[in-house]
Design a protein around this motif. Sequence first.
Motif, PDB file in Angstrom:
ATOM      1  N   PHE A   5      26.786 -13.310  22.844  1.00 54.17           N
ATOM      2  CA  PHE A   5      25.730 -13.242  23.836  1.00 54.17           C
ATOM      3  C   PHE A   5      24.372 -13.317  23.165  1.00 54.17           C
ATOM      4  N   ALA A   6      23.428 -13.875  23.862  1.00 50.82           N
ATOM      5  CA  ALA A   6      22.035 -13.912  23.419  1.00 50.82           C
ATOM      6  C   ALA A   6      21.173 -13.380  24.541  1.00 50.82           C
ATOM      7  N   ARG A   7      20.046 -12.834  24.160  1.00 47.34           N
ATOM      8  CA  ARG A   7      19.125 -12.351  25.184  1.00 47.34           C
ATOM      9  C   ARG A   7      18.579 -13.527  25.993  1.00 47.34           C
ATOM     10  N   ALA A   8      18.332 -13.263  27.247  1.00 51.58           N
ATOM     11  CA  ALA A   8      17.776 -14.315  28.092  1.00 51.58           C
ATOM     12  C   ALA A   8      16.420 -14.729  27.556  1.00 51.58           C
ATOM     13  N   ALA A   9      16.209 -16.025  27.450  1.00 51.63           N
ATOM     14  CA  ALA A   9      14.943 -16.527  26.942  1.00 51.63           C
ATOM     15  C   ALA A   9      13.818 -16.145  27.897  1.00 51.63           C
ATOM     16  N   ASN A  10      12.763 -15.605  27.356  1.00 56.28           N
ATOM     17  CA  ASN A  10      11.640 -15.177  28.168  1.00 56.28           C
ATOM     18  C   ASN A  10      10.524 -16.196  28.038  1.00 56.28           C
ATOM     19  N   PRO A  11      10.241 -16.942  29.092  1.00 54.72           N
ATOM     20  CA  PRO A  11       9.235 -17.973  28.977  1.00 54.72           C
ATOM     21  C   PRO A  11       7.807 -17.451  29.013  1.00 54.72           C
ATOM     22  N   GLU A  12       7.600 -16.142  29.233  1.00 53.82           N
ATOM     23  CA  GLU A  12       6.255 -15.629  29.248  1.00 53.82           C
ATOM     24  C   GLU A  12       5.718 -15.538  27.824  1.00 53.82           C
ATOM     25  N   LEU A  13       4.387 -15.446  27.721  1.00 54.87           N
ATOM     26  CA  LEU A  13       3.770 -15.306  26.415  1.00 54.87           C
ATOM     27  C   LEU A  13       4.181 -13.977  25.784  1.00 54.87           C
ATOM     28  N   GLU A  14       4.295 -14.001  24.476  1.00 59.55           N
ATOM     29  CA  GLU A  14       4.654 -12.780  23.771  1.00 59.55           C
ATOM     30  C   GLU A  14       3.530 -11.763  23.920  1.00 59.55           C
ATOM     31  N   PRO A  15       3.867 -10.468  23.913  1.00 59.25           N
ATOM     32  CA  PRO A  15       2.798  -9.473  24.018  1.00 59.25           C
ATOM     33  C   PRO A  15       1.882  -9.548  22.808  1.00 59.25           C
ATOM     34  N   ARG A  16       0.622  -9.234  23.027  1.00 53.49           N
ATOM     35  CA  ARG A  16      -0.343  -9.329  21.940  1.00 53.49           C
ATOM     36  C   ARG A  16      -0.061  -8.274  20.886  1.00 53.49           C
ATOM     37  N   THR A  17      -0.497  -8.567  19.685  1.00 53.23           N
ATOM     38  CA  THR A  17      -0.328  -7.615  18.600  1.00 53.23           C
ATOM     39  C   THR A  17      -1.228  -6.411  18.848  1.00 53.23           C
ATOM     40  N   ALA A 324      16.371 -32.467  27.250  1.00 56.95           N
ATOM     41  CA  ALA A 324      15.579 -31.387  26.656  1.00 56.95           C
ATOM     42  C   ALA A 324      16.184 -30.848  25.374  1.00 56.95           C
ATOM     43  N   SER A 325      17.512 -30.898  25.239  1.00 60.91           N
ATOM     44  CA  SER A 325      18.176 -30.262  24.099  1.00 60.91           C
ATOM     45  C   SER A 325      18.728 -31.238  23.077  1.00 60.91           C
ATOM     46  N   GLY A 326      19.058 -32.456  23.500  1.00 64.12           N
ATOM     47  CA  GLY A 326      19.700 -33.400  22.590  1.00 64.12           C
ATOM     48  C   GLY A 326      21.193 -33.215  22.478  1.00 64.12           C
ATOM     49  N   GLY A 374      26.254 -12.391  33.148  1.00 58.32           N
ATOM     50  CA  GLY A 374      24.875 -12.686  33.521  1.00 58.32           C
ATOM     51  C   GLY A 374      23.939 -12.871  32.355  1.00 58.32           C
ATOM     52  N   ARG A 375      24.473 -13.219  31.171  1.00 60.48           N
ATOM     53  CA  ARG A 375      23.651 -13.433  29.981  1.00 60.48           C
ATOM     54  C   ARG A 375      24.001 -14.758  29.338  1.00 60.48           C
ATOM     55  N   PRO A 376      23.019 -15.394  28.663  1.00 61.65           N
ATOM     56  CA  PRO A 376      23.308 -16.673  28.016  1.00 61.65           C
ATOM     57  C   PRO A 376      24.311 -16.522  26.880  1.00 61.65           C
ATOM     58  N   VAL A 377      25.113 -17.543  26.688  1.00 59.38           N
ATOM     59  CA  VAL A 377      26.011 -17.650  25.535  1.00 59.38           C
ATOM     60  C   VAL A 377      25.477 -18.782  24.671  1.00 59.38           C
ATOM     61  N   LEU A 378      25.081 -18.472  23.436  1.00 63.27           N
ATOM     62  CA  LEU A 378      24.512 -19.457  22.521  1.00 63.27           C
ATOM     63  C   LEU A 378      25.294 -19.432  21.216  1.00 63.27           C
ATOM     64  N   LEU A 379      26.051 -20.471  20.954  1.00 66.35           N
ATOM     65  CA  LEU A 379      26.855 -20.592  19.741  1.00 66.35           C
ATOM     66  C   LEU A 379      26.474 -21.895  19.055  1.00 66.35           C
ATOM     67  N   GLY A 380      26.032 -21.809  17.796  1.00 68.18           N
ATOM     68  CA  GLY A 380      25.513 -22.995  17.138  1.00 68.18           C
ATOM     69  C   GLY A 380      26.313 -23.511  15.972  1.00 68.18           C
ATOM     70  N   TRP A 428      19.830 -23.474  18.364  1.00 68.23           N
ATOM     71  CA  TRP A 428      19.193 -23.320  19.673  1.00 68.23           C
ATOM     72  C   TRP A 428      17.876 -22.574  19.480  1.00 68.23           C
ATOM     73  N   PRO A 429      16.799 -23.292  19.118  1.00 68.76           N
ATOM     74  CA  PRO A 429      15.511 -22.617  18.855  1.00 68.76           C
ATOM     75  C   PRO A 429      14.923 -22.024  20.124  1.00 68.76           C
ATOM     76  N   ARG A 430      13.975 -21.125  19.937  1.00 68.90           N
ATOM     77  CA  ARG A 430      13.374 -20.378  21.048  1.00 68.90           C
ATOM     78  C   ARG A 430      12.750 -21.321  22.077  1.00 68.90           C
ATOM     79  N   GLN A 431      11.967 -22.304  21.635  1.00 69.21           N
ATOM     80  CA  GLN A 431      11.312 -23.194  22.579  1.00 69.21           C
ATOM     81  C   GLN A 431      12.334 -23.957  23.414  1.00 69.21           C
ATOM     82  N   GLN A 432      13.429 -24.351  22.808  1.00 69.47           N
ATOM     83  CA  GLN A 432      14.455 -25.104  23.529  1.00 69.47           C
ATOM     84  C   GLN A 432      15.170 -24.222  24.542  1.00 69.47           C
ATOM     85  N   THR A 433      15.504 -22.998  24.148  1.00 63.71           N
ATOM     86  CA  THR A 433      16.180 -22.096  25.088  1.00 63.71           C
ATOM     87  C   THR A 433      15.242 -21.671  26.224  1.00 63.71           C
ATOM     88  N   ASP A 434      13.931 -21.584  25.931  1.00 71.26           N
ATOM     89  CA  ASP A 434      12.981 -21.308  27.011  1.00 71.26           C
ATOM     90  C   ASP A 434      13.031 -22.408  28.065  1.00 71.26           C
TER      91      ASP A 434
END
Length: 723
Positions: A5-17, A324-326, A374-380, A428-434
């Motif tokens: 399992f992988a965490r669901a990709a969050n398309p929102e901006l990362e919280p600020r430092t 989008a993914s190739g 209810g969670r993504p499955v990402l196996l590379g 499966w990079p972050r931008q692609q999973t988003d």
Amino acid sequence: MAQTFARAANPELEPRTPTPVRRLDLVVAVGTAAFAGLAYVAALFTDTLPPSGLSVAFVVATPLCSAFATVILLRRSRAEGDEALGWVVTGLGVGLLAMVLQTLAFPFVMPSGGPLGTSTPSASALFLTYHLSFAAGAVLGILRTPPRWRPVAAGAGVVLVVVFALDLVPFPQLLRPDGSYLPLLRVLLLVTGGLVAVAAVLWVHRVGRAPEALRGWVGVALSLSVYDLVLNAVGGQRFAPVWWASLSLRVATYAVLAAGAVWSVLAQLHDMETYSDSELVRREGQLRRSLRLTHQLLSCAQDLARAVTPAEVGRVLAEDAVSASGAPNAAVLVSSRAGGLRVLGGTGSARPRDGVADASWVPFGPAMLAVEHGRPVLLGTRRDVEASFPSLSRELGQQVFSVAALPIRERDEPIGVLLLWGPEPHEWPRQQTDLLAGLAAQGGQAIARALAYEAQASAARTLQESLLPTRLPVRQDLTLAARYVPGESGLQVGGDWYDCVEVGDGLVALVVGDVMGKGLRAAALMGQMRTTLRSVTAVDPSPAVVLQALDRVTLDLDPDEIATMAYVLLDLGTGVARIARAGHLPPLLVDPDGQVTALEGGGSPPLGVPVEGRGEAEVRVPVGSLLVLYTDGVVESRKHGLDTLSDFVASVGVAALSPGHAPEPIAEELLQARLGKESDDLSLLLARYAVPVPASPDSPNGSRDAPPAGSSAAPLAGAAEEE
């Protein structure tokens, strides 16, 4: 076993430092100050004492340093909202007045006792007062005394200082004519030093060993104030070596506080400049990625808008996922009524043959796992695939070394899965999973719409119902109700719509819109807007951003169409609502007292009208308030236009104060008032903001869907029932 399992990709901006904060090691600073004070005392016993006239410079320097420190701390406490520092400033302010009057009464400054004729005993009382007021301010600050008491405390302190300076309180003699201290003054100095020491200990205990720099310097100043009082009592006479040490530490008390405050401000400015530069660079990169993702999602949303049947939606979604993914193979699977999953459409080895997808070439194992949990499955890698699904390649008759399965949800419920796989390892990079997560979010709406379209007998009525939400989220801190009534014909598709989207933790988007015109073209634009709204809010729910994205969709799809919309983004944690209106009537805010306010801010031209940018406004929604969003059909009649708007506002105010005043009966009452009148389509969306009630152990977490509500007078959609 590999990480399946992988965490669901969050398309929102990362919280600020986190913002950098300068801190001070309080123990080291206090210890250093104590060592310096003792060293100075030792030096005075071995070196020549300063001339008596120099004491005037020391005495005058003390209030000057105190005034400088008070001004800086006052500005910083207000800027940072630090109530503890605010109380310290109050104590310093009272002490500064006592310090000035005591300085003017010093024999070498004004032998006559200053402008108020202050006697020597009263001057000694003023000396003790400004030490105690500083300590009292610190104690009141760490006790979190309400700030409304600060003016009262300051006024009482000023009155006390003036009373002492005017000799209105008879004090006994505390000094001998030769400048030596009587035993009573020594006792008072030691008692005052003990009280200040208690305040210093409480302050250090409250702020910790490494507090923010300004709080740390307050602790150092309190410790120096203790040394001043103790050394003064030990010296017992003016111009003795220990007295000079006490006077020097008195100046150091406020000089250190002033210098520390200046250093803290300058260091903070330097840190903020460095932080701002790095944060801007980081945010610029995130913004580029977000804009690229938004552009891709908008393009995919346009493709999905042209897909009508479920098979077309599955094919478009699979093709966009491959692009989008190739990945060479993709399929869209949905839950079937008989249980399990059925293939809706696909590409590559899952390409439909004779209109039916070849299910024998689809890896159902990862898809079922993604839907069930209810969670993504990402196996590379091959190792990950074989560890999680050992027989997958054998079942398919082909090598499978990479798999991605992303749940497709509708109203937070998994209804299917977007599946990609291939014979080669694939990261499966972050931008692609988003992007894939955004496609899955779009797919949920598109599939639900297509399935509803396929299932209904009447094309016009079915399309209208599929484009309006059939359920609204049920939350403990927000009660919702909605109504839709078609125009007089009742059979032709209209352009009115509403929506409520949970776009994040504690954020809810309330939307009401109206596409001008009638027919399938207006309904298609309405559906595209709602689909795009869901996709864009998953990336950035800001009202101005959402309107700009919808503006582009309107222009790209049909430049001749014009649509209006009101968008309210409500933060349920703070009660702050951000509003943007594109040519739409202002939402109404009914406060707990029944006062109705039209939220006129955030207005701009309708969607589809060329405009440079979209604005937004911010308002605070008190707990217990009611938000009312509506289309022009609610307040418009064919004979009188919008003349009934004032009547509607009055009706809202009366209905909101009726017994029960829950959104459902209010919506029903407002709707009944409009039935039978000649009007266009009308939509109502009501939201009552309430304090959240903690969930019991037996109650489910999060939101859930309520069944649609009906009306005997007219068809309704999306009314959430209050619990």
